[in-house]
Motif scaffolding. Structure first.
Motif, PDB file in Angstrom:
ATOM      1  N   THR A  11      23.680 -11.346 -50.541  1.00  0.00           N
ATOM      2  CA  THR A  11      24.169 -10.352 -51.494  1.00  0.00           C
ATOM      3  C   THR A  11      23.167  -9.207 -51.628  1.00  0.00           C
ATOM      4  O   THR A  11      23.487  -8.164 -52.209  1.00  0.00           O
ATOM      5  N   THR A  70      34.141  -8.677 -51.928  1.00  0.00           N
ATOM      6  CA  THR A  70      33.227  -9.797 -52.135  1.00  0.00           C
ATOM      7  C   THR A  70      33.779 -11.065 -51.502  1.00  0.00           C
ATOM      8  O   THR A  70      34.966 -11.361 -51.651  1.00  0.00           O
ATOM      9  N   PRO A  71      32.962 -11.878 -50.802  1.00  0.00           N
ATOM     10  CA  PRO A  71      31.560 -11.635 -50.474  1.00  0.00           C
ATOM     11  C   PRO A  71      31.445 -10.600 -49.349  1.00  0.00           C
ATOM     12  O   PRO A  71      32.190 -10.657 -48.377  1.00  0.00           O
ATOM     13  N   TYR A  72      30.520  -9.714 -49.467  1.00  0.00           N
ATOM     14  CA  TYR A  72      30.388  -8.640 -48.501  1.00  0.00           C
ATOM     15  C   TYR A  72      29.737  -9.086 -47.195  1.00  0.00           C
ATOM     16  O   TYR A  72      30.086  -8.614 -46.130  1.00  0.00           O
TER      17      TYR A  72
END
Length: 228
Positions: free
Chosen positions: A21, A39-41
Protein backbone atom coordinates in the motif's frame (compact mmCIF):
# COMPACT_ATOMS: atom_id res chain seq x y z
CA UNK A 1 12.28 -3.44 21.39
CA UNK A 2 8.72 -2.43 22.19
CA UNK A 3 7.19 -5.09 19.94
CA UNK A 4 4.82 -7.45 21.76
CA UNK A 5 4.37 -10.80 20.07
CA UNK A 6 3.80 -14.37 21.25
CA UNK A 7 2.83 -12.89 24.61
CA UNK A 8 6.22 -11.26 25.27
CA UNK A 9 7.45 -7.71 24.81
CA UNK A 10 10.85 -6.72 23.50
CA UNK A 11 13.74 -8.63 21.95
CA UNK A 12 12.08 -9.05 18.55
CA UNK A 13 14.01 -8.41 15.35
CA UNK A 14 12.12 -7.51 12.18
CA UNK A 15 13.30 -9.57 9.22
CA UNK A 16 10.57 -8.77 6.67
CA UNK A 17 8.63 -5.58 6.04
CA UNK A 18 6.67 -5.36 2.80
CA UNK A 19 3.61 -3.15 2.53
CA UNK A 20 2.47 -2.70 -1.04
CA UNK A 21 0.00 0.00 0.00
CA UNK A 22 3.11 2.20 0.24
CA UNK A 23 4.35 3.45 -3.11
CA UNK A 24 8.03 3.05 -2.17
CA UNK A 25 7.72 -0.69 -1.41
CA UNK A 26 8.47 -3.13 -4.21
CA UNK A 27 7.86 -6.81 -4.84
CA UNK A 28 10.78 -9.17 -4.17
CA UNK A 29 12.83 -10.11 -7.22
CA UNK A 30 11.07 -12.76 -9.28
CA UNK A 31 7.54 -11.90 -8.15
CA UNK A 32 4.97 -10.31 -10.45
CA UNK A 33 3.67 -6.86 -9.59
CA UNK A 34 -0.12 -6.84 -9.89
CA UNK A 35 -1.58 -3.36 -10.30
CA UNK A 36 -5.20 -2.23 -10.28
CA UNK A 37 -7.06 1.06 -10.52
CA UNK A 38 -9.10 0.29 -7.39
CA UNK A 39 -8.14 -1.00 -3.94
CA UNK A 40 -5.98 -3.02 -3.52
CA UNK A 41 -3.81 -1.08 -5.91
CA UNK A 42 -0.67 -3.21 -5.74
CA UNK A 43 0.12 -6.81 -4.78
CA UNK A 44 2.84 -9.40 -5.44
CA UNK A 45 2.05 -12.72 -7.09
CA UNK A 46 3.62 -15.56 -9.02
CA UNK A 47 5.06 -14.77 -12.46
CA UNK A 48 3.46 -16.30 -15.54
CA UNK A 49 3.83 -20.04 -15.18
CA UNK A 50 1.74 -23.21 -15.19
CA UNK A 51 2.34 -24.43 -11.63
CA UNK A 52 4.88 -24.41 -8.83
CA UNK A 53 6.27 -21.95 -6.30
CA UNK A 54 7.92 -18.53 -6.47
CA UNK A 55 10.40 -17.94 -3.66
CA UNK A 56 12.15 -15.16 -1.79
CA UNK A 57 14.37 -15.30 1.29
CA UNK A 58 14.49 -12.94 4.26
CA UNK A 59 17.88 -12.77 5.94
CA UNK A 60 18.19 -13.17 9.70
CA UNK A 61 21.85 -12.05 9.49
CA UNK A 62 23.03 -14.87 11.73
CA UNK A 63 20.71 -14.00 14.61
CA UNK A 64 19.84 -17.02 16.71
CA UNK A 65 16.09 -17.38 17.26
CA UNK A 66 13.55 -19.90 18.45
CA UNK A 67 10.30 -18.01 17.85
CA UNK A 68 8.78 -16.43 14.76
CA UNK A 69 5.77 -14.15 14.67
CA UNK A 70 4.18 -12.07 11.97
CA UNK A 71 1.35 -11.56 9.55
CA UNK A 72 0.71 -11.86 5.83
CA UNK A 73 -2.30 -10.33 4.10
CA UNK A 74 -3.18 -11.50 0.62
CA UNK A 75 -5.95 -11.83 -1.93
CA UNK A 76 -7.73 -14.52 -3.88
CA UNK A 77 -7.46 -14.85 -7.63
CA UNK A 78 -9.67 -17.50 -9.22
CA UNK A 79 -10.11 -20.78 -7.36
CA UNK A 80 -7.15 -21.77 -5.17
CA UNK A 81 -7.33 -25.31 -3.79
CA UNK A 82 -5.98 -24.97 -0.23
CA UNK A 83 -4.15 -28.19 0.76
CA UNK A 84 -5.49 -30.42 -2.01
CA UNK A 85 -1.96 -31.17 -3.27
CA UNK A 86 -0.42 -31.97 0.09
CA UNK A 87 1.02 -35.28 -1.17
CA UNK A 88 3.69 -33.31 -3.05
CA UNK A 89 5.48 -32.56 0.22
CA UNK A 90 7.05 -29.51 1.77
CA UNK A 91 9.66 -28.99 -0.97
CA UNK A 92 6.99 -28.73 -3.66
CA UNK A 93 3.64 -26.96 -4.09
CA UNK A 94 1.80 -28.69 -1.25
CA UNK A 95 -0.40 -25.60 -0.88
CA UNK A 96 -2.31 -23.11 -2.97
CA UNK A 97 -1.26 -20.07 -0.99
CA UNK A 98 1.86 -19.01 0.89
CA UNK A 99 4.41 -21.17 2.70
CA UNK A 100 6.90 -19.96 5.33
CA UNK A 101 9.84 -22.27 6.02
CA UNK A 102 13.45 -22.26 7.16
CA UNK A 103 16.39 -24.48 6.26
CA UNK A 104 16.83 -26.77 3.28
CA UNK A 105 16.67 -30.46 2.31
CA UNK A 106 14.09 -30.70 3.64
CA UNK A 107 12.64 -27.34 4.48
CA UNK A 108 11.27 -26.96 8.00
CA UNK A 109 7.77 -25.64 8.31
CA UNK A 110 6.97 -22.39 10.10
CA UNK A 111 3.47 -21.40 8.95
CA UNK A 112 1.11 -21.94 6.02
CA UNK A 113 -1.39 -19.47 4.57
CA UNK A 114 -3.88 -21.43 2.47
CA UNK A 115 -6.34 -19.97 0.00
CA UNK A 116 -9.55 -21.91 -0.64
CA UNK A 117 -11.99 -21.90 -3.53
CA UNK A 118 -14.89 -20.88 -1.25
CA UNK A 119 -16.14 -21.50 2.28
CA UNK A 120 -18.10 -24.63 1.50
CA UNK A 121 -18.14 -26.58 -1.72
CA UNK A 122 -18.49 -30.01 -3.25
CA UNK A 123 -14.78 -29.63 -4.02
CA UNK A 124 -14.20 -31.11 -0.59
CA UNK A 125 -10.39 -31.15 -0.72
CA UNK A 126 -10.25 -27.57 -1.97
CA UNK A 127 -11.81 -25.87 1.04
CA UNK A 128 -10.48 -24.98 4.45
CA UNK A 129 -10.26 -27.56 7.24
CA UNK A 130 -11.92 -24.90 9.44
CA UNK A 131 -15.07 -25.06 7.30
CA UNK A 132 -18.08 -26.29 9.29
CA UNK A 133 -20.45 -27.28 6.52
CA UNK A 134 -19.66 -31.00 6.60
CA UNK A 135 -16.92 -30.95 3.95
CA UNK A 136 -13.40 -30.47 5.23
CA UNK A 137 -10.03 -30.38 3.59
CA UNK A 138 -7.07 -31.95 5.35
CA UNK A 139 -3.59 -30.62 6.09
CA UNK A 140 -0.17 -32.26 5.75
CA UNK A 141 1.29 -33.75 8.90
CA UNK A 142 4.27 -31.38 8.76
CA UNK A 143 1.87 -28.41 8.91
CA UNK A 144 -0.16 -29.66 11.86
CA UNK A 145 -2.19 -26.79 13.31
CA UNK A 146 0.28 -24.11 12.21
CA UNK A 147 -1.75 -22.49 9.47
CA UNK A 148 -4.37 -19.95 8.48
CA UNK A 149 -6.91 -20.75 5.80
CA UNK A 150 -9.34 -18.33 4.16
CA UNK A 151 -11.46 -17.66 1.12
CA UNK A 152 -12.93 -14.48 -0.34
CA UNK A 153 -16.07 -16.31 -1.50
CA UNK A 154 -18.75 -16.92 1.11
CA UNK A 155 -20.69 -20.16 1.46
CA UNK A 156 -20.74 -22.28 -1.67
CA UNK A 157 -20.43 -19.26 -3.96
CA UNK A 158 -19.36 -19.70 -7.55
CA UNK A 159 -15.97 -18.57 -8.81
CA UNK A 160 -14.41 -17.35 -12.02
CA UNK A 161 -10.90 -18.40 -13.11
CA UNK A 162 -8.52 -15.46 -13.11
CA UNK A 163 -10.92 -13.09 -11.33
CA UNK A 164 -9.39 -10.90 -8.59
CA UNK A 165 -11.54 -10.81 -5.42
CA UNK A 166 -10.61 -7.55 -3.67
CA UNK A 167 -13.45 -7.12 -1.18
CA UNK A 168 -12.24 -9.62 1.44
CA UNK A 169 -8.47 -9.91 2.07
CA UNK A 170 -7.17 -13.35 3.01
CA UNK A 171 -5.82 -14.25 6.47
CA UNK A 172 -6.97 -11.03 8.13
CA UNK A 173 -9.33 -12.71 10.60
CA UNK A 174 -12.37 -10.87 9.24
CA UNK A 175 -15.30 -11.46 6.92
CA UNK A 176 -15.99 -15.15 7.46
CA UNK A 177 -19.50 -16.37 6.72
CA UNK A 178 -21.76 -18.82 8.49
CA UNK A 179 -20.02 -21.87 7.00
CA UNK A 180 -16.55 -21.07 8.33
CA UNK A 181 -14.77 -20.80 11.68
CA UNK A 182 -11.53 -19.73 10.01
CA UNK A 183 -11.67 -16.18 11.39
CA UNK A 184 -11.25 -17.65 14.89
CA UNK A 185 -8.85 -20.52 14.18
CA UNK A 186 -5.39 -19.51 15.48
CA UNK A 187 -6.57 -15.90 15.85
CA UNK A 188 -5.39 -14.34 12.58
CA UNK A 189 -3.91 -12.09 11.33
CA UNK A 190 -0.90 -12.55 13.68
CA UNK A 191 0.72 -15.97 14.04
CA UNK A 192 3.18 -17.16 16.66
CA UNK A 193 5.45 -20.17 16.13
CA UNK A 194 7.75 -21.79 18.68
CA UNK A 195 10.41 -23.77 16.82
CA UNK A 196 11.48 -27.19 18.00
CA UNK A 197 15.04 -25.91 18.40
CA UNK A 198 16.90 -22.61 17.96
CA UNK A 199 18.29 -21.77 14.53
CA UNK A 200 20.03 -19.04 12.55
CA UNK A 201 18.38 -20.06 9.25
CA UNK A 202 17.06 -17.45 6.89
CA UNK A 203 13.30 -17.53 6.35
CA UNK A 204 11.86 -18.47 2.98
CA UNK A 205 8.51 -17.28 1.66
CA UNK A 206 6.95 -19.05 -1.29
CA UNK A 207 3.72 -18.39 -3.15
CA UNK A 208 2.64 -21.77 -4.51
CA UNK A 209 -0.07 -22.98 -6.82
CA UNK A 210 -0.97 -26.08 -8.77
CA UNK A 211 -2.43 -24.18 -11.71
CA UNK A 212 -1.42 -21.30 -13.93
CA UNK A 213 -1.39 -17.95 -12.15
CA UNK A 214 -3.79 -16.73 -14.84
CA UNK A 215 -6.35 -19.18 -13.39
CA UNK A 216 -5.68 -18.83 -9.67
CA UNK A 217 -3.13 -17.27 -7.34
CA UNK A 218 -2.72 -15.87 -3.82
CA UNK A 219 -0.76 -12.61 -4.14
CA UNK A 220 0.31 -10.82 -0.97
CA UNK A 221 -0.06 -7.17 -0.08
CA UNK A 222 1.60 -7.13 3.38
CA UNK A 223 4.39 -9.26 4.87
CA UNK A 224 5.66 -8.54 8.40
CA UNK A 225 7.95 -11.06 10.11
CA UNK A 226 9.84 -10.95 13.42
CA UNK A 227 12.20 -13.40 15.12
CA UNK A 228 13.20 -13.75 18.76
Amino acid sequence: MDRTCCGSRGGWMKVADIDMTKSNHQCPVGFKLITRTTTPYRACGRPDRLSGCTSTTFATNGARYSRVCGRILGYQIGSPDAFSRQSRGIDSYYIDGISLTHGQSPRKHIWSFAGAVNEGSYFSTSICPCSNNGYRGTVPSFVGNDYFCDSAIRGEGSFSPGLFYPSDPLWDGQGCGATSTCCAFNNPPWFCKQLSQPTTDNIELRICGGSSNSADDSPFEVVELFVN
